[in-house]
Design a protein around this motif. Structure first.
Motif, short mmCIF file in Angstrom:
data_model
loop_
_atom_site.label_atom_id
_atom_site.label_comp_id
_atom_site.label_asym_id
_atom_site.label_seq_id
_atom_site.Cartn_x
_atom_site.Cartn_y
_atom_site.Cartn_z
N GLU A 110 56.63 65.30 69.99
CA GLU A 110 56.78 64.76 68.65
C GLU A 110 58.24 64.57 68.27
OE1 GLU A 110 52.54 66.68 67.12
OE2 GLU A 110 54.42 67.45 66.30
N ILE A 111 59.10 65.47 68.72
CA ILE A 111 60.53 65.31 68.46
C ILE A 111 61.05 64.06 69.16
CG2 ILE A 111 62.82 66.28 68.93
CD1 ILE A 111 61.62 69.05 68.40
N ARG A 112 60.58 63.80 70.37
CA ARG A 112 60.98 62.58 71.08
C ARG A 112 60.62 61.34 70.26
NH1 ARG A 112 58.79 65.48 75.67
NH2 ARG A 112 60.43 66.09 77.14
N GLN A 113 59.43 61.33 69.70
CA GLN A 113 58.99 60.18 68.90
C GLN A 113 59.87 59.99 67.68
OE1 GLN A 113 54.64 60.12 68.15
NE2 GLN A 113 54.49 61.70 69.72
N VAL A 114 60.20 61.09 67.01
CA VAL A 114 61.02 61.01 65.81
C VAL A 114 62.43 60.53 66.15
CG1 VAL A 114 62.20 62.41 64.06
CG2 VAL A 114 59.75 62.70 64.45
N VAL A 115 63.00 61.04 67.24
CA VAL A 115 64.36 60.62 67.62
C VAL A 115 64.39 59.14 67.96
CG1 VAL A 115 66.21 60.92 69.32
CG2 VAL A 115 65.06 62.93 68.37
N ALA A 116 63.37 58.65 68.62
CA ALA A 116 63.30 57.21 68.92
C ALA A 116 63.32 56.40 67.63
CB ALA A 116 62.04 56.90 69.73
N HIS A 117 62.63 56.89 66.61
CA HIS A 117 62.64 56.22 65.30
C HIS A 117 64.03 56.29 64.67
CE1 HIS A 117 61.76 55.25 61.13
NE2 HIS A 117 62.16 56.46 60.78
N LEU A 118 64.66 57.45 64.72
CA LEU A 118 65.98 57.62 64.11
C LEU A 118 67.02 56.74 64.77
CD1 LEU A 118 65.98 61.51 63.64
CD2 LEU A 118 65.89 59.78 61.82
N GLN A 119 66.91 56.55 66.06
CA GLN A 119 67.86 55.71 66.77
C GLN A 119 67.77 54.26 66.32
OE1 GLN A 119 66.66 56.66 70.77
NE2 GLN A 119 68.29 58.16 71.04
N ARG A 120 66.61 53.86 65.79
CA ARG A 120 66.44 52.47 65.32
C ARG A 120 66.73 52.32 63.83
NH1 ARG A 120 61.62 53.32 68.29
NH2 ARG A 120 60.46 53.51 66.32
N SER A 121 66.86 53.44 63.13
CA SER A 121 66.96 53.39 61.67
C SER A 121 68.38 53.08 61.20
CB SER A 121 66.53 54.73 61.07
OG SER A 121 66.72 54.73 59.67
N ASN A 122 68.48 52.12 60.30
CA ASN A 122 69.75 51.82 59.65
C ASN A 122 69.82 52.42 58.26
OD1 ASN A 122 70.80 50.19 61.78
ND2 ASN A 122 69.50 48.50 61.11
N GLU A 123 68.72 53.03 57.82
CA GLU A 123 68.65 53.59 56.48
C GLU A 123 69.01 55.07 56.44
OE1 GLU A 123 68.13 51.64 53.86
OE2 GLU A 123 68.01 49.95 55.26
N ILE A 124 68.54 55.81 57.44
CA ILE A 124 68.76 57.26 57.44
C ILE A 124 70.20 57.57 57.85
CG2 ILE A 124 68.09 59.46 58.47
CD1 ILE A 124 66.04 58.23 56.55
N GLN A 125 70.88 58.40 57.06
CA GLN A 125 72.26 58.78 57.34
C GLN A 125 72.41 60.25 57.72
OE1 GLN A 125 75.02 57.54 54.29
NE2 GLN A 125 73.91 55.65 53.89
N ILE A 126 71.48 61.08 57.27
CA ILE A 126 71.55 62.51 57.54
C ILE A 126 70.18 63.00 57.98
CG2 ILE A 126 71.96 64.79 56.51
CD1 ILE A 126 73.87 63.46 54.55
N VAL A 127 70.16 63.89 58.97
CA VAL A 127 68.92 64.50 59.43
C VAL A 127 69.03 66.01 59.28
CG1 VAL A 127 67.33 64.81 61.37
CG2 VAL A 127 68.54 62.63 61.09
N ILE A 128 68.04 66.61 58.65
CA ILE A 128 67.97 68.07 58.49
C ILE A 128 66.95 68.61 59.48
CG2 ILE A 128 67.46 69.97 56.93
CD1 ILE A 128 69.49 68.54 55.48
N LEU A 129 67.30 69.64 60.22
CA LEU A 129 66.37 70.32 61.12
C LEU A 129 66.14 71.73 60.60
CD1 LEU A 129 64.74 70.30 63.78
CD2 LEU A 129 66.80 71.13 64.94
N THR A 130 64.88 72.08 60.33
CA THR A 130 64.58 73.39 59.78
C THR A 130 63.24 73.87 60.32
OG1 THR A 130 64.54 74.68 57.71
CG2 THR A 130 63.44 72.53 57.69
N GLY A 131 62.77 75.02 59.82
CA GLY A 131 61.51 75.58 60.29
C GLY A 131 60.57 75.91 59.15
N ALA A 132 59.28 75.86 59.42
CA ALA A 132 58.28 76.22 58.43
C ALA A 132 58.08 77.74 58.41
CB ALA A 132 56.95 75.52 58.74
#
Length: 264
Positions: A34-56
């Protein structure tokens, strides 16, 4: 959409939450996928500037799943098969996370142990609640620090302290983590969300074009001679001079107003 992570976007900020609270967010094959899928999306995104990584829940990440380790021991998997699996599950994952172009902030909300500590080291900025406990208990399990820790840990906190924490496997506090520069900020638990929100707002006032280049350039500089670093700096800065964000940064300063960057 996801099972072992939660992914959310709010304006220019994306949040990845490791979501196995009953297992203290121990890493899983599903989580990696799932992280791989999200990173692929982030690499294409021109809107997202900051990514937060946290835990539930009460942990950021407790590292590897001990039950999976035991199952793999019982299977008596051959060396070559273990090596291939490690390259896929760890080496490629480290490279995947480091390929995130946006500023990556670790929001350390709870226990950060083993590969969880290594995962935090892959982030650009680490902000921890004051109650958080850290540890690198790899040697206590007959293992070595991994997920890039053998590379990043001595570079971030120094060789001697990296060795000491790795061979002892001892648990240490957020206060000690801050003192040795493992984390950048140590914040009272109840103030963590507010602090990170304020920090994000400060970062969002900077050029996203410049931030991406800063991240890429500083990461590369660890492998370069001064001569090579200066040449790359010259090349990248010359590109910055020609950017829309540079023009806006200069003009907004002269006009005494907040800049409105377009990331180009």
């Amino acid at each position: 959409m996801y099972q072992d992570i939660i992914y959310e976007e709010t304006g220019k900020v994306a949040t990845i939450t490791l979501n196995r609270p009953a297992k203290m967010n121990a890493l899983s094959d599903q989580m990696r996928s799932e992280i791989r899928q999200v990173v692929a999306h982030l690499q294409r995104s021109n809107e997202i500037q900051i990514v937060i990584l946290t835990g539930a829940g009460k942990a950021f990440c407790a590292g590897g799943d001990i039950n999976v380790m035991k199952a793999n021991i019982d299977k008596q998997i051959p060396y070559e098969d273990r090596l291939m699996a490690y390259r896929r599950d760890v080496v490629e994952m480290v490279q995947t996370i480091k390929s995130i172009p946006q500023l990556l902030i670790a929001k350390l909300n709870g226990a950060t142990f083993g590969a969880g500590c290594s995962l935090a080291l892959l982030c650009d900025i680490r902000i921890a609640a004051s109650h958080v406990k850290f540890g690198l208990p790899f040697a206590k399990r007959g293992l070595i620090p991994d997920w890039g820790a053998s590379y990043y840990l001595p570079r971030v906190i120094g060789y001697a302290k990296a060795i000491e924490l790795s061979v002892s496997g001892r648990t240490f506090s957020a206060q000690e983590a801050k003192a040795i520069n493992l984390i950048d900020y140590e914040v009272p638990e109840l103030e963590l969300d507010e602090f990170i929100s304020a920090y994000i707002n400060k970062v969002l006032m900077s050029s996203p074009f410049a931030i991406r280049i800063i991240k890429k350039n500083m990461e590369a500089s660890w492998h370069q001679s001064l001569e090579t670093a200066l040449e790359q700096e010259a090349s990248l800065q010359s590109s910055c001079y020609l950017s829309d964000d540079h023009r806006e940064g200069v003009e907004s300063f002269i006009d005494k107003r907040q800049p409105e960057f377009n990331g180009k």
